[in-house]
Design a protein around this motif. Sequence first.
Motif, PDB file in Angstrom:
ATOM      1  N   VAL A 165       0.807  -1.224   0.000  1.00 43.36           N
ATOM      2  CA  VAL A 165       0.000   0.000   0.000  1.00 43.36           C
ATOM      3  C   VAL A 165       0.839   1.272   0.000  1.00 43.36           C
ATOM      4  O   VAL A 165       0.474   2.254  -0.632  1.00 43.36           O
ATOM      5  CB  VAL A 165      -0.977  -0.019   1.193  1.00 43.36           C
ATOM      6  CG1 VAL A 165      -1.792   1.249   1.232  1.00 43.36           C
ATOM      7  CG2 VAL A 165      -1.881  -1.221   1.093  1.00 43.36           C
ATOM      8  N   ARG A 166       1.993   1.272   0.675  1.00 41.43           N
ATOM      9  CA  ARG A 166       2.769   2.513   0.720  1.00 41.43           C
ATOM     10  C   ARG A 166       3.245   2.882  -0.677  1.00 41.43           C
ATOM     11  O   ARG A 166       3.607   2.006  -1.468  1.00 41.43           O
ATOM     12  CB  ARG A 166       3.977   2.387   1.663  1.00 41.43           C
ATOM     13  CG  ARG A 166       3.641   2.154   3.114  1.00 41.43           C
ATOM     14  CD  ARG A 166       2.608   3.075   3.686  1.00 41.43           C
ATOM     15  NE  ARG A 166       2.891   4.485   3.477  1.00 41.43           N
ATOM     16  CZ  ARG A 166       2.815   5.405   4.415  1.00 41.43           C
ATOM     17  NH1 ARG A 166       2.475   5.086   5.633  1.00 41.43           N
ATOM     18  NH2 ARG A 166       3.058   6.653   4.138  1.00 41.43           N
ATOM     19  N   ASN A 167       3.293   4.170  -0.927  1.00 41.96           N
ATOM     20  CA  ASN A 167       3.596   4.671  -2.264  1.00 41.96           C
ATOM     21  C   ASN A 167       5.095   4.859  -2.471  1.00 41.96           C
ATOM     22  O   ASN A 167       5.578   4.836  -3.588  1.00 41.96           O
ATOM     23  CB  ASN A 167       2.844   5.990  -2.465  1.00 41.96           C
ATOM     24  CG  ASN A 167       2.739   6.357  -3.915  1.00 41.96           C
ATOM     25  OD1 ASN A 167       2.519   5.480  -4.751  1.00 41.96           O
ATOM     26  ND2 ASN A 167       2.919   7.614  -4.223  1.00 41.96           N
ATOM     27  N   ASN A 168       5.815   5.040  -1.357  1.00 44.01           N
ATOM     28  CA  ASN A 168       7.237   5.347  -1.424  1.00 44.01           C
ATOM     29  C   ASN A 168       8.049   4.050  -1.428  1.00 44.01           C
ATOM     30  O   ASN A 168       7.816   3.161  -0.621  1.00 44.01           O
ATOM     31  CB  ASN A 168       7.582   6.199  -0.192  1.00 44.01           C
ATOM     32  CG  ASN A 168       8.979   6.729  -0.239  1.00 44.01           C
ATOM     33  OD1 ASN A 168       9.914   5.959  -0.191  1.00 44.01           O
ATOM     34  ND2 ASN A 168       9.122   8.040  -0.331  1.00 44.01           N
ATOM     35  N   GLU A 199       8.712   7.772  -5.733  1.00 42.63           N
ATOM     36  CA  GLU A 199       7.285   7.586  -5.469  1.00 42.63           C
ATOM     37  C   GLU A 199       6.703   6.740  -6.598  1.00 42.63           C
ATOM     38  O   GLU A 199       6.895   7.043  -7.778  1.00 42.63           O
ATOM     39  CB  GLU A 199       6.564   8.936  -5.413  1.00 42.63           C
ATOM     40  CG  GLU A 199       7.094   9.879  -4.350  1.00 42.63           C
ATOM     41  CD  GLU A 199       6.680   9.489  -2.946  1.00 42.63           C
ATOM     42  OE1 GLU A 199       5.708   8.738  -2.805  1.00 42.63           O
ATOM     43  OE2 GLU A 199       7.345   9.928  -1.995  1.00 42.63           O
ATOM     44  N   GLU A 200       5.965   5.707  -6.204  1.00 38.95           N
ATOM     45  CA  GLU A 200       5.493   4.724  -7.176  1.00 38.95           C
ATOM     46  C   GLU A 200       4.700   5.351  -8.322  1.00 38.95           C
ATOM     47  O   GLU A 200       4.983   5.099  -9.497  1.00 38.95           O
ATOM     48  CB  GLU A 200       4.611   3.704  -6.433  1.00 38.95           C
ATOM     49  CG  GLU A 200       4.253   2.485  -7.230  1.00 38.95           C
ATOM     50  CD  GLU A 200       3.246   1.630  -6.482  1.00 38.95           C
ATOM     51  OE1 GLU A 200       3.466   0.428  -6.400  1.00 38.95           O
ATOM     52  OE2 GLU A 200       2.243   2.169  -5.966  1.00 38.95           O
ATOM     53  N   ASP A 201       3.741   6.229  -7.980  1.00 41.53           N
ATOM     54  CA  ASP A 201       2.869   6.779  -9.036  1.00 41.53           C
ATOM     55  C   ASP A 201       3.648   7.701  -9.970  1.00 41.53           C
ATOM     56  O   ASP A 201       3.414   7.709 -11.178  1.00 41.53           O
ATOM     57  CB  ASP A 201       1.665   7.502  -8.417  1.00 41.53           C
ATOM     58  CG  ASP A 201       2.080   8.548  -7.403  1.00 41.53           C
ATOM     59  OD1 ASP A 201       3.140   8.358  -6.783  1.00 41.53           O
ATOM     60  OD2 ASP A 201       1.368   9.540  -7.224  1.00 41.53           O
ATOM     61  N   LYS A 224       9.722   3.020   1.808  1.00 44.86           N
ATOM     62  CA  LYS A 224       8.783   2.432   2.773  1.00 44.86           C
ATOM     63  C   LYS A 224       8.493   0.985   2.407  1.00 44.86           C
ATOM     64  O   LYS A 224       8.312   0.138   3.276  1.00 44.86           O
ATOM     65  CB  LYS A 224       7.470   3.231   2.769  1.00 44.86           C
ATOM     66  CG  LYS A 224       7.627   4.622   3.299  1.00 44.86           C
ATOM     67  CD  LYS A 224       7.714   4.627   4.788  1.00 44.86           C
ATOM     68  CE  LYS A 224       7.778   6.037   5.298  1.00 44.86           C
ATOM     69  NZ  LYS A 224       8.034   6.090   6.723  1.00 44.86           N
TER      70      LYS A 224
END
Lengths: 129, 343
Positions: free
Chosen positions: A30-33, A119-121, A36
């Motif tokens: 779930v975390r985007n970074n 950042e994933e996105d 993390k």
Amino acid sequence: MDDLFYFIISKYNYWAAIILLFIGLYGMIVRNNLMKKIIGMVIFQTAILLFFVSIGVKRGATVPILKFSPDKQPLLDAAAYANPLPHVLILTAIVVGVAVLGVALALLQKIQRVHGTIEEDEILEDMRK
Amino acid sequence: MTWDASLLWQFDILVLLMMVICAVTALALEGLLSSAIVTGVYSFLICLMWTHMMAVDVAFTEAAVGAAISTVILLGTAQYISRWIKKDRPKEQGIKQLTIIIGVICAVMMLNATRDLPDWADPASPASTHLSSGYIEQAYHETATPNVVTAVLADYRGYDTMFEAVVVFAAALVVMVLLRHTSHKHRKVLHLRPKREGRDTVLRGAAQSIIPVMQIFALYVLFHGHYSPGGGFQGGVIFGASFILLALCYNLKFSMNRFREHAVLWCCAGGVLLYAGIGAACLGLGWNFLGYAALADLLGVSGKMARSHGILAVEVGVGITVMAVMVSLYYDLASGGDLEDGL
């Protein structure tokens, strides 16, 4: 009441391992970074290690290093020592774990250089361009 | 339905609770530096758990690897990335929410399944009654090594340990290959590295007095692994950490002048070669690969003492590889691959 108490103190270690396992999984998914996500992976891994070592615990047992009687004879009672096998497996797994962490961090640095973000996105957006 | 008070469940529950809090905090914090530090705290807490579960060798490894090296390489990487995570959430979270729901269902099922697991610390549990009691009863007669963990690690499960050493060796190479060659366009991130100014007199003085003791202790841990907690992995990591401490208190160049990258790479490969070479020597003498009893005639000792010496030799191999790999990981990750300056 006693039964419930006994039930809790005979299982809590497994529960803690499962809870940590899913905290780690949450971090990874779930975390985007990406940093993390890597920390989530570390937590996930230690949860599995915790479960493994929990299996080797014996009530009233001591560390798996043989004790000697005064006349230099080893005390060879299996019930007196904790199960050494999970310890061996986990010991090596921890060192491999840091090697995996190192590779993950190297990939992270590489991603930062190529995409300018972790950042994933934002990475996905950059790749679509 | 009796419970032995020697296992302090109150202590366990407190530590496990703190671990869960640390895990949640490490994932929730916005600053990545503080996240890395909380992960180090988490490692120290699990170290307490290992000690309490009588896994002293594991605790030793965790303290050296998880709490020290992991934290340092996490912090080293944090120099080259944004220190804060982005706050605004991305829009499309649908699939992730589905994953959370599936995860919660799995967690409930697994928690339910613990009813079928043997009670915690039950001496009659299947895991503790089959193979492991054989190890405890026979290890001393067969290998003359009182620390059963060391005997199982380097003798009975020698193949496992050898390939673990190969895995960490491969990891060091992968990190180097990934970071070393960066095109000019991508080098600008290396300027994010904070400049180090001034002389940290206190740090340097402390490092000067601690590092020699650390290195002697590492050698003691390595060579005394037959009789006390420790062995190749722990000794190697502590020895590697001494060079990392040197780099942290002075700078990367200072440490690299004492332990050059060339030497680090030779050590990485040399340890694995020593391990595999001893296995091959046993094979050449007509025994199995890693059957140390083959060395008995060569060393002029009995078969079980030969196994004890064989364990020591492969532990030295493991120690050299692990030491060099830890130093190599630090050199590459903390400097971003250019080996100019580190953390």
